[in-house]
Design a protein around this motif. Structure first.
Motif, PDB file in Angstrom:
ATOM      1  N   SER A   1      20.857  -6.054  13.894  1.00 42.22           N
ATOM      2  CA  SER A   1      21.039  -6.694  12.593  1.00 42.22           C
ATOM      3  C   SER A   1      22.149  -5.999  11.818  1.00 42.22           C
TER       4      SER A   1
ATOM      5  N   ASP B   1      18.943 -12.323  11.486  1.00 40.64           N
ATOM      6  CA  ASP B   1      19.123 -11.841  10.114  1.00 40.64           C
ATOM      7  C   ASP B   1      20.602 -11.886   9.717  1.00 40.64           C
TER       8      ASP B   1
ATOM      9  N   THR C   1      20.226 -16.812   8.099  1.00 35.74           N
ATOM     10  CA  THR C   1      19.853 -15.904   7.011  1.00 35.74           C
ATOM     11  C   THR C   1      21.039 -15.676   6.077  1.00 35.74           C
TER      12      THR C   1
END
Length: 393
Positions: free
Chosen positions: A57, A82, A88
């Protein structure tokens, strides 16, 4: 094409015990990869021998010291979770400004793959762009099943190992069959061991060779005296319609049944094929051939049924003994006329070959019978096909 099955086992699927059950089920089923969060990599290593991919991430701002410390723990690192890949972080209008793609393109091996949810056409374009640099491109559909996957299969070709997200064995089979070429791999998001095993079965079925078999007319069945005979005892049980391809000439191999039938004198041995004399060839799982005398425990041979569906089997033991033999000769129709093929098989009622009339013991075989063979008009050198003239007689 090498097919693969991945199991998704990151923190989105639940706590460690639930993730652990998925990982264990995957290892036991024979999956190729487990996809986890980076902190779980050491735990996966303790569970079994499987390739491990780890989500990375905060793609473009990974601390260099942390990257160096963890680089060797996973077999591949994946960006997109993410981040922009899963939605995201907003997808930039200009993909040149993508943090995920920037990380993927760095020359420091920080990431080898991309993970993206296909939310709309922008994400499909994102996956296509990533495929240029990604060893692994993992795409998970939302409100779609086939069309975006078809598009990506057609557009990215062999630039990347394209992995499609699935939730069942049925979806895995569809992914492997899409556009006939199919996805290179599937990422299974399921807690069910049955679905995970089913995805592995779909992988294996997609990778298996389908052989064309034909009948050849027997022209001679002769007693030839004693020879060193080879039994192949595999590590797999074979069905009633399964066996192996063996023969004295690599271009024409006879279908010899496994010893699945009971008899008044000998118990069935469905793991065994009584394959013939030591000089003969047997077809291997990679489509080549090996001499029966050269087989060893741990080698892979090809098992097939009378319809030509193939699978691989591991040799557990090779048993060689002196036995009385038959020489079986047959003629096969080819594009260039008629060709002769032959083999040596033990003179015993328990050895059965496939004929047009069904399973037939070699002791009952007669001239005029039609036997099932696999014929290839090729020459071989050390089991590999070669472009040269070789005479076998």
């Amino acid at each position: 094409m090498t097919r693969s099955v991945w199991v998704k086992a990151d923190d989105e699927v639940g706590g460690w015990e639930q993730r652990k059950r998925r990982i264990t089920a995957g290892i036991e089923a024979g999956v190729d990869w487990v996809l986890v969060d980076e902190h779980d990599v050491p735990r996966v290593r303790e569970l079994g021998d499987v390739d491990v991919a780890a989500f990375r991430s905060d793609a473009d701002v990974v601390d260099e010291a942390e990257a160096d410390a963890t680089e060797a723990t996973a077999d591949a690192y994946i960006v997109g979770k993410d981040g922009e890949g899963d939605g995201t972080v907003s997808m930039p209008d200009d993909l040149a400004g993508s943090a995920d793609l920037t990380t993927l393109r760095r020359r420091d091996d920080r990431a080898q793959g991309i993970y993206t949810r296909i939310l709309d056409e922008r994400y499909e374009a994102f996956a296509e762009e990533a495929a240029t640099d990604a060893d692994y491109t993992i795409v998970v559909g939302e409100d779609w099943t086939i069309i975006p996957l078809e598009n990506l299969i057609a557009r990215v070709g062999d630039r990347t190992h394209l992995v499609a997200g699935v939730t069942s064995a049925e979806e895995a089979q569809t992914a492997f069959e899409t556009l006939e070429t199919g996805a290179d791999g599937v990422l299974v998001d399921s807690d069910s061991p049955d679905e995970i095993r089913g995805a592995v079965d779909a992988r294996d079925a997609a990778a298996r060779e389908q052989l064309d078999l034909q009948y050849a007319e027997v022209t001679a069945v002769e007693r030839t005296g004693m020879a060193d005979r080879v039994c192949i005892d595999s590590g797999s049980l074979m069905d009633h319609d399964e066996g192996m391809l063996v023969g004295s000439m690599s271009r024409g191999l006879f279908f010899v049944h496994a010893e699945t039938a009971e008899s008044p004198y000998v118990a069935s041995r469905p793991f065994r094929v009584n394959a013939g004399a030591v000089h003969a060839y047997v077809r291997t799982a990679d489509g080549g051939t090996k001499y029966l005398a050269g087989l060893r425990s741990g080698d892979e041979v090809q098992v097939l049924d009378t319809d030509g569906h193939t699978r691989e089997a591991i040799v557990g033991r090779v048993k060689i003994e002196k036995r009385p033999m038959f020489r079986i000769e047959a003629e096969v129709e080819t594009d260039d006329g008629v060709d002769r093929v032959e083999t040596l098989l033990q003179n015993a009622e328990t050895i059965k070959i496939a004929t047009r009339e069904g399973r037939t013991a070699v002791t009952d075989l007669e001239s005029g019978d039609e036997v099932l063979i696999h014929y290839e008009d090729v020459a071989r050198h050390f089991g590999e096909t070669v472009e040269e003239s070789i005479i076998e007689k």
